[in-house]
Design an enzyme around this catalytic site. Sequence first.
Site, PDB file in Angstrom:
ATOM      1  N   SER A 156       0.358  -0.954   0.216  1.00  0.00           N
ATOM      2  CA  SER A 156       0.042  -0.090  -0.231  1.00  0.00           C
ATOM      3  C   SER A 156       0.998   1.027  -0.031  1.00  0.00           C
ATOM      4  O   SER A 156       2.007   0.680   0.266  1.00  0.00           O
ATOM      5  CB  SER A 156      -1.240   0.187   1.543  1.00  0.00           C
ATOM      6  OG  SER A 156      -1.516   0.841   1.556  1.00  0.00           O
ATOM      7  N   TYR A 187      -1.413  -0.292  10.475  1.00  0.00           N
ATOM      8  CA  TYR A 187      -1.775  -0.921   9.031  1.00  0.00           C
ATOM      9  C   TYR A 187      -0.448  -0.140   8.019  1.00  0.00           C
ATOM     10  O   TYR A 187       0.339  -0.967   7.126  1.00  0.00           O
ATOM     11  CB  TYR A 187      -3.137  -0.029   8.554  1.00  0.00           C
ATOM     12  CG  TYR A 187      -3.236  -0.325   6.878  1.00  0.00           C
ATOM     13  CD1 TYR A 187      -3.835  -1.368   6.570  1.00  0.00           C
ATOM     14  CD2 TYR A 187      -3.019   0.153   5.921  1.00  0.00           C
ATOM     15  CE1 TYR A 187      -3.578  -1.943   5.370  1.00  0.00           C
ATOM     16  CE2 TYR A 187      -3.444   0.422   5.009  1.00  0.00           C
ATOM     17  CZ  TYR A 187      -3.848  -1.042   3.900  1.00  0.00           C
ATOM     18  OH  TYR A 187      -4.023  -0.999   2.976  1.00  0.00           O
TER      19      TYR A 187
HETATM   20  N1  NAD Z   1      -8.896  -0.272  -1.518  1.00  0.00           N
HETATM   21  C1  NAD Z   1      -7.425  -0.155  -0.996  1.00  0.00           C
HETATM   22  O1  NAD Z   1      -7.962   1.449  -1.036  1.00  0.00           O
HETATM   23  C2  NAD Z   1      -6.328  -0.579  -0.567  1.00  0.00           C
HETATM   24  C3  NAD Z   1      -5.293   0.142  -0.907  1.00  0.00           C
HETATM   25  C4  NAD Z   1      -4.617   0.227  -0.784  1.00  0.00           C
HETATM   26  C5  NAD Z   1      -3.726  -1.134   0.330  1.00  0.00           C
HETATM   27  N2  NAD Z   1      -4.590  -2.081  -0.232  1.00  0.00           N
HETATM   28  C6  NAD Z   1      -4.602  -3.837   0.209  1.00  0.00           C
HETATM   29  O2  NAD Z   1      -5.567  -4.554  -1.060  1.00  0.00           O
HETATM   30  C7  NAD Z   1      -4.876  -5.825  -1.163  1.00  0.00           C
HETATM   31  C8  NAD Z   1      -7.585  -5.767  -0.677  1.00  0.00           C
HETATM   32  O3  NAD Z   1      -8.035  -5.003  -0.829  1.00  0.00           O
HETATM   33  P1  NAD Z   1      -9.549  -4.467  -0.788  1.00  0.00           P
HETATM   34  O4  NAD Z   1      -9.484  -3.302  -0.608  1.00  0.00           O
HETATM   35  O5  NAD Z   1      -9.140  -5.868  -1.753  1.00  0.00           O
HETATM   36  O6  NAD Z   1     -10.183  -5.672   0.530  1.00  0.00           O
HETATM   37  P2  NAD Z   1     -11.409  -6.518   0.351  1.00  0.00           P
HETATM   38  O7  NAD Z   1     -11.338  -6.224   1.718  1.00  0.00           O
HETATM   39  O8  NAD Z   1     -12.560  -6.162  -0.612  1.00  0.00           O
HETATM   40  O9  NAD Z   1     -10.486  -7.625   0.431  1.00  0.00           O
HETATM   41  C9  NAD Z   1      -9.628  -8.486   1.447  1.00  0.00           C
HETATM   42  C10 NAD Z   1     -10.087  -9.377   1.266  1.00  0.00           C
HETATM   43  O10 NAD Z   1      -8.806 -10.536   2.070  1.00  0.00           O
HETATM   44  C11 NAD Z   1     -10.015 -11.657   2.894  1.00  0.00           C
HETATM   45  N3  NAD Z   1      -8.898 -12.154   4.690  1.00  0.00           N
HETATM   46  C12 NAD Z   1      -9.045 -10.443   5.283  1.00  0.00           C
HETATM   47  N4  NAD Z   1      -8.238 -12.002   5.930  1.00  0.00           N
HETATM   48  C13 NAD Z   1      -8.205 -12.799   5.740  1.00  0.00           C
HETATM   49  C14 NAD Z   1      -7.685 -14.447   6.595  1.00  0.00           C
HETATM   50  N5  NAD Z   1      -7.568 -14.401   7.344  1.00  0.00           N
HETATM   51  N6  NAD Z   1      -7.165 -15.127   5.575  1.00  0.00           N
HETATM   52  C15 NAD Z   1      -7.848 -14.627   4.667  1.00  0.00           C
HETATM   53  N7  NAD Z   1      -8.030 -13.795   3.449  1.00  0.00           N
HETATM   54  C16 NAD Z   1      -8.624 -12.398   4.705  1.00  0.00           C
HETATM   55  C17 NAD Z   1     -11.016 -10.700   3.051  1.00  0.00           C
HETATM   56  O11 NAD Z   1     -12.027 -12.084   2.842  1.00  0.00           O
HETATM   57  C18 NAD Z   1     -11.106 -10.141   1.156  1.00  0.00           C
HETATM   58  O12 NAD Z   1     -11.731 -10.945   1.128  1.00  0.00           O
HETATM   59  C19 NAD Z   1      -5.242  -5.548   1.152  1.00  0.00           C
HETATM   60  O13 NAD Z   1      -4.107  -6.125   1.395  1.00  0.00           O
HETATM   61  C20 NAD Z   1      -5.398  -3.739   1.451  1.00  0.00           C
HETATM   62  O14 NAD Z   1      -4.084  -3.479   2.497  1.00  0.00           O
HETATM   63  C21 NAD Z   1      -6.452  -1.958  -0.738  1.00  0.00           C
END
Ligand code: NAD
Length: 254
Positions: free
Chosen positions: A142, A155
């Site tokens: 991120s 985070y």
């Molecule tokens: N959406 C954003 O703005 C953003 C920005 C920067 C980084 N990210 C990173 O991208 C990644 C995905 O984010 P997203 O926005 O798609 O989120 P999201 O919540 O849509 O997806 C995250 C997924 O991780 C799974 N998960 C969480 N804990 C788990 C565990 N213990 N075991 C197995 N699965 C688990 C959840 O069930 C979910 O399906 C994350 O690592 C997040 O930190 C997101």
Amino acid sequence: MSAREQRVAVVTGAASGIGRATALRLADTGYDLAVLDIDADGLARTCAEIEKAGGTARAFPVDLRDPDAVGSVTREVAVTLGTPALLVNVAGTGLAATVLETSDEDWDRVLSVNLTGPFLTTRAMLPLMLDNGGGVVVNVASVAGQVGLARRAAYCASKAGLVGLTRAIAVDHAKDGIRCVAVCPGTVATEWIDKIVANAPDPLAARQAMTARQLDGRLGSPEEIAATIAFVAGPDGRFINGAALIVDGGLTAA
Ligand SMILES: NC(=O)c1ccc[n+]([C@@H]2O[C@H](COP(=O)([O-])OP(=O)(O)OC[C@H]3O[C@@H](n4cnc5c(N)ncnc54)[C@H](O)[C@@H]3O)[C@@H](O)[C@H]2O)c1
């Protein structure tokens, strides 16, 4: 692509958001997909979408914090689909809190999902890749791993740790034909962001503030992050190793 050339990609967090978009994109490029997540129903939906589009996907519900479960899933993936050529660690969790507001439990939860999870999957799957002559690991970190964000102490620490782990894996295993790269998204319109906005005291103002800080005047899409991951993992990305690639619509440039 013939059956002999079939490649296997493992994508964690594939039940939703960036992970789901990544699984769909990689299936479209010809990978057979092993999709991992704690959310079994979401995984089933992702697999159904991939198969509807003519691809191959198998769901492996797992809590990625559990070393034994990650070990068994790795063996199942190898037996069912074959040796992974690509591992994409996307699963993650968040917390809006300063250091003073962070409980021991929350600190452990964030660090265990965002940092220990990718460590466990990589440690389990790397030996298979090494036996196979190489592979690629992409870690979704991120911008929070690059700059400090307000009220995101655990985070930011977890994502900066993931960038460090990425560099260490690249340094240790480049000679073995392994590349390891971090992709660092800015704000991406996923279910995660929808929840943050919905829980804000003023949801409309919260969404406007997120959009206003973007140079491009919009949030990223999961598909744009998936496209970056596919590029990094593919042949055109072969000179990218140990890097932390920022994909944030200019958020951190200002
Ligand atoms: N959406 C954003 O703005 C953003 C920005 C920067 C980084 N990210 C990173 O991208 C990644 C995905 O984010 P997203 O926005 O798609 O989120 P999201 O919540 O849509 O997806 C995250 C997924 O991780 C799974 N998960 C969480 N804990 C788990 C565990 N213990 N075991 C197995 N699965 C688990 C959840 O069930 C979910 O399906 C994350 O690592 C997040 O930190 C997101």
